[in-house]
Scaffold this motif. Structure first.
Motif, mmCIF file in Angstrom:
data_model
loop_
_atom_site.group_PDB
_atom_site.id
_atom_site.type_symbol
_atom_site.label_atom_id
_atom_site.label_comp_id
_atom_site.label_asym_id
_atom_site.label_seq_id
_atom_site.Cartn_x
_atom_site.Cartn_y
_atom_site.Cartn_z
ATOM 1 N N ARG A 92 35.854 28.072 40.554
ATOM 2 C CA ARG A 92 34.550 28.439 40.762
ATOM 3 C C ARG A 92 33.997 27.597 42.068
ATOM 4 N NH1 ARG A 92 32.712 31.358 36.117
ATOM 5 N NH2 ARG A 92 33.888 30.504 34.315
ATOM 6 N N SER A 98 30.491 33.288 32.695
ATOM 7 C CA SER A 98 30.361 32.826 31.733
ATOM 8 C C SER A 98 29.955 31.112 31.904
ATOM 9 C CB SER A 98 31.668 32.519 30.991
ATOM 10 O OG SER A 98 32.628 31.792 31.601
ATOM 11 N N ASP A 173 34.292 33.198 42.499
ATOM 12 C CA ASP A 173 35.329 32.647 41.583
ATOM 13 C C ASP A 173 36.363 33.538 41.250
ATOM 14 O OD1 ASP A 173 34.525 34.595 39.699
ATOM 15 O OD2 ASP A 173 32.779 33.656 38.942
ATOM 16 N N LYS A 175 40.315 34.202 38.725
ATOM 17 C CA LYS A 175 41.056 33.755 37.561
ATOM 18 C C LYS A 175 42.487 33.712 38.072
ATOM 19 C CE LYS A 175 42.785 36.424 34.973
ATOM 20 N NZ LYS A 175 43.775 37.321 34.517
ATOM 21 N N ARG A 198 35.465 37.233 41.667
ATOM 22 C CA ARG A 198 33.978 37.876 42.167
ATOM 23 C C ARG A 198 33.809 37.594 43.693
ATOM 24 N NH1 ARG A 198 32.305 35.415 37.102
ATOM 25 N NH2 ARG A 198 31.628 37.050 35.836
#
Ligand code: TMP
Ligand code: ASP
Length: 321
Positions: A92, A98, A173, A175, A198
Motif C-alpha cells: 500500500r 480494508s 495498493d 495484491k 487500486r
C-alpha cells in the motif's frame, strides 16, 4: 481441456501440450466481498487478460520472475505450473479499503513509505491479515521465501508506481500471489489488473474494481482507459530498483569463539555480571544492481558458501536490508 481449479473469475486448465505449464482463462465475471456481489460484463475478461499480459511482461523485463509465458486466444494465458503459496501479499502507498476499515483511518492518507501486509489465503476465514511471525510459525512459507516475497512486492511497487506515475496516475495498493515452479523458482503468479490493484487519477477518481465494489462508475470504461494509458507509457525509461542484502555469519554452536570470550570478560569487568555468553560474528552488506530474483538468490547462496563463510564452523543467514 480439463479444469484444475475453478476460481471466482478465472479458471486454471491443464495445458494439453505440456506438463510444465497451465492455462489460465479469464472469464467476464466480476465479484466483490468474496463473491457476495457478482456480475458478468461482456469483454471484462479480455481487458483483465490484456492488462495482466502488459504488466507481467513489463515486470519480467525489469528482472522480476513471473509465471507468464504467452497469451493465447480465449482470453487465456499460458503460465508455468506453480504451487501457489498460501499467503497473499498486499503493498500500500495510500490508505484505502480494508486498511481504513481495520484501523479507522481516513481514505486517501499517504503513507510515508510503502507498507507490505500479508493475508492468509483462506476463503472460509475471509482471507485474514496474518503477521510474519505467524506465517513462519505455522510453516506457511519459509523465512527466505517470505523475505523474498516482501522484497519483490516492494520492487513491483517501485516499477508500477513509476509506470502509472508517468501518466499522472497513483498506484494506491495492489495484491500479489506467488508460486513455486517445479525447478524451485519463486515467481509472481496470478493476474495483475484493475481487479487486483487500486489506481486513482489526479482528481482521486478510481480506475479499478472499487467502481464495481462501490457501484460508483463503469468498470469496463476504466479498464479500457488503463490499457490505453499503459500503451502510452515508456517502460524503458524507468530505472532499475537496486537491492541491498545483509549476510550475517555466526560461529556454529559449540565452536570456540575467542573474540566473544574476550568481549565477555571485558563486559563483566565493567560490571555487567549477568552476561552469560558473547559470540562475535560478521555482517557483509551486499548491494545488487537490480532486484533480487530466485536465480540471484541461488547465486548468492553459492557466493556465501564459496567466499563469505566457512560452512564447517559457521552458519549464515541472508536478510534484506
Ligand atoms: P484491501 O484494501 O481490500 O485489503 O485490498 C488491497 C488490495 O488488494 C486492493 O488493490 C485489492 C486487492 N485485493 C485483491 O486483489 N483480492 C482480494 O481478495 C482482496 C481482499 C484485495
Ligand atoms: N473480496 C475481494 C474483493 O472485494 C475479491 C472477490 O470477492 O472476488 O476484491
Amino acid at each position: 481441456m480439463s479444469v484444475i481449479r475453478e476460481g471466482k473469475v478465472k479458471r486454471v486448465l491443464e495445458d494439453p501440450s505440456s506438463k510444465q505449464h497451465v492455462i489460465i482463462e479469464f472469464t467476464n465475471f466480476v465479484t466483490a466481498g468474496d463473491g457476495a456481489k457478482k456480475d458478468e460484463l461482456e469483454g471484462k475478461g479480455r481487458l483483465a487478460c490484456d492488462i495482466t499480459e502488459f504488466l507481467l511482461k513489463y515486470l519480467s523485463d525489469k528482472g522480476i520472475e513471473t509465471h507468464y509465458v504467452e497469451t493465447l486466444e480465449g482470453p487465456r494465458i499460458r503460465c508455468f505450473r506453480a504451487a501457489i503459496l498460501p499467503v497473499e501479499v498486499v503493498c500500500r502507498n495510500i490508505a484505502a479499503g480494508s486498511f481504513c476499515r481495520r484501523y479507522g483511518i481516513e481514505k486517501g492518507i499517504e503513507l510515508d513509505r510503502p507498507l507490505v501486509e500479508f493475508f492468509l489465503k483462506d476463503d472460509d476465514l475471509g482471507d485474514p491479515l496474518i503477521t510474519e511471525e505467524a506465517v513462519l510459525r505455522l510453516n506457511l512459507v519459509n523465512k527466505t521465501d517470505l523475505g523474498f516475497m516482501k522484497s519483490i512486492a516492494l520492487s513491483v511497487n517501485h516499477y508500477l508506481s513509476e509506470l502509472f506515475g508517468q501518466q499522472e496516475l497513483r498506484l494506491v495498493d495492489f495484491k500479489l500471489e506467488f508460486g513455486k515452479t517445479a525447478d524451485g523458482r519463486l515467481v509472481v503468479a496470478d493476474e495483475i489488473s484493475g481487479d487486483t490493484m487500486r489506481i486513482w487519477n489526479k482528481e482521486g477518481e478510481s480506475l479499478d474494481k472499487d467502481l464495481f465494489r462501490e457501484d460508483s462508475g463503469d468498470l469496463l470504461s476504466a479498464y479500457i482507459g488503463i490499457l490505453e494509458i499503459l500503451r502510452k507509457t515508456d517502460p524503458d525509461s524507468i530505472p532499475i530498483r537496486p537491492e541491498t542484502l545483509q549476510v550475517i555469519v555466526m560461529p556454529k554452536d559449540g565452536i570456540k569463539n575467542p573474540p566473544g570470550e574476550v568481549t565477555k570478560k571485558g563486559l563483566i569487568r565493567l560490571g555487567f555480571q549477568d552476561v552469560k555468553e558473547v559470540r562475535v560474528g560478521k555482517v557483509f552488506q551486499v548491494s545488487l544492481t537490480k532486484p533480487l530474483t530466485s536465480g540471484l538468490l541461488k547465486g548468492l547462496e553459492l557466493m556465501n558458501i564459496k567466499l563469505l563463510t566457512n560452512p564447517i564452523a559457521e552458519t549464515h543467514e541472508v536478510r534484506l536490508a
